[in-house]
Design an enzyme around this catalytic site. Sequence first.
Site, PDB file in Angstrom:
ATOM      1  N   LYS A  86       0.606  -1.230   0.070  1.00 21.43           N
ATOM      2  CA  LYS A  86       0.165   0.060  -0.067  1.00 21.43           C
ATOM      3  C   LYS A  86       0.801   1.336  -0.112  1.00 21.43           C
ATOM      4  CE  LYS A  86      -4.445  -1.344   1.969  1.00 21.43           C
ATOM      5  NZ  LYS A  86      -4.132  -2.737   2.321  1.00 21.43           N
ATOM      6  N   GLU A 108     -10.070   7.277   4.477  1.00 26.87           N
ATOM      7  CA  GLU A 108     -11.033   6.663   5.276  1.00 26.87           C
ATOM      8  C   GLU A 108     -10.158   5.399   5.544  1.00 26.87           C
ATOM      9  OE1 GLU A 108     -11.898   6.755   1.906  1.00 26.87           O
ATOM     10  OE2 GLU A 108     -11.296   4.859   1.592  1.00 26.87           O
ATOM     11  N   SER A 375       1.318  -9.807  -0.738  1.00 24.47           N
ATOM     12  CA  SER A 375       1.108  -8.154  -0.681  1.00 24.47           C
ATOM     13  C   SER A 375       1.527  -7.657   0.714  1.00 24.47           C
ATOM     14  CB  SER A 375      -0.514  -7.931  -0.839  1.00 24.47           C
ATOM     15  OG  SER A 375      -1.067  -8.935   0.025  1.00 24.47           O
TER      16      SER A 375
HETATM   17  C1  LIG Z   1      -5.111  -3.785   1.856  1.00 29.19           C
HETATM   18  C2  LIG Z   1      -4.304  -5.099   1.509  1.00 29.19           C
HETATM   19  C3  LIG Z   1      -4.796  -5.915   0.629  1.00 29.19           C
HETATM   20  C4  LIG Z   1      -5.946  -5.397  -0.275  1.00 29.19           C
HETATM   21  O1  LIG Z   1      -5.946  -4.535  -1.053  1.00 29.19           O
HETATM   22  P1  LIG Z   1      -5.635  -4.375  -2.694  1.00 29.19           P
HETATM   23  O2  LIG Z   1      -5.993  -3.066  -2.984  1.00 29.19           O
HETATM   24  O3  LIG Z   1      -6.618  -5.495  -3.388  1.00 29.19           O
HETATM   25  O4  LIG Z   1      -4.353  -4.918  -2.728  1.00 29.19           O
HETATM   26  C5  LIG Z   1      -4.041  -6.988   0.048  1.00 29.19           C
HETATM   27  N1  LIG Z   1      -2.936  -7.373   1.160  1.00 29.19           N
HETATM   28  C6  LIG Z   1      -2.576  -6.573   2.247  1.00 29.19           C
HETATM   29  C7  LIG Z   1      -1.349  -7.010   2.894  1.00 29.19           C
HETATM   30  C8  LIG Z   1      -3.247  -5.211   2.524  1.00 29.19           C
HETATM   31  O5  LIG Z   1      -2.855  -4.559   3.347  1.00 29.19           O
END
Ligand SMILES: *Cc1c(COP(=O)(O)O)cnc(C)c1O
Length: 408
Positions: A86, A108, A375
Amino acid sequence: MRKIGHFGKFGGRYVPEMLMPALEELESTYESAKKDKDFQKEFKELLRNFSGRPTPLTYAANLTEKLGGAKIYLKNEGLNITGAHKITHCIGQAMLAKKMGKKRLIAETGAGQHGLATATVAAKFGFECSVYMGEEDIKRQRPNVFLMERLGAKVIPVSFGSKTLKDAVNAALKDYIENVKTSHYLLGSVVGPHPYPTMTRDFQSIVGKETKKQIKKLEGKYPDVIIACVGGGSNAMGIFYDFIKEKEVNLIGVEAGGVGDKIGEHSARFKGGSIGVVEGFKSYFLQDKDGQLQKTHSISAGLDYAGVGPELAYLQETKRVQFQSITDQEALNAFDLLARVEGIIPALESAHALAFAIKIAPRLEKQKIIVVNLSGRGDKDLFIVAKAFKDKTFKEFLLDYTKFYEQY
Ligand SMILES: *Cc1c(COP(=O)(O)O)cnc(C)c1O
């Protein structure tokens, strides 16, 4: 409504007239930043020296051996500052806000992850920062609220409606409309009205670009399959984007299957959703006949969202990306397995992508390659995971902690 920012029939800019000038300013600032060498250089510099890029592409040797099929690689976005992908689009948007002369960031947040990333760039760039959060979410996510406040952000409780994310969106939008001259609305995924989905995807596309180079160097070819979890879709679009034109690479998005197929038990938009216009863009949403968003559920906060990015809706329709869903329990099993055999504790969101890789790897030949976009890292999920594994001693710790707290 002008036909801009569309991906097939999805996307667009369905907002009140009074927001048009701000979105047009953001679009033109972004378009010029794209061609501005100094902007691009500063962005890369921040990704390298603040966020910690490039993130490694790690061969999961033990997991691969255990499953006995395709080779599994992990793109470890969890090693970014704040623990997930992010931060990348937050840095990009903060730079644009600075370019536009804005003094304040508005965001938000549901579980607090996006709020935390926004508060981080606000501190780094010297912006004031207001984060709207439902009262219910504040209660459940005190550690993140605390961290946002340490970073200097003002966390504003939202006490109307269901007191959760969608009410926080409305409160943040109201603030934005009232303070549009001085404030930038920092959106947290590839959602919202144009130019947010395109801009956020472009910032995140660094993930796919790095992966291309890394896998070429390690294996001399592109992967056969890339898997990413999909909340709004920013980590998925980030790793997919540069591979869309490589037709031999299968792209798989994984949604949250939750605990069942009924309304309120999952967040799988492509399984249970329908096309609508919500929060300024056209896409798939989990909604009722009147277009009211349904309740959703996922053990992972980041996937617990009723909408999905418009470009992913388009890629699903054109069959370039296949969508699957993974249940809470499957994600927890994947979380556990990765921690034990690879020494990597994944975010619960990322554990969904991993769980699907674990399902298909044994059925694929050994020379096939799967890349999983990890992610985020799992530290943030400590409380949820302890509860899910019914860890009694963790509960005792929570009950006892007040004693320690009062000691000094
Ligand atoms: C917020 C988040 C997501 C989901 O958000 P996307 O916009 O779909 O990537 C996925 N993995 C993690 C670790 C997150 O913090």
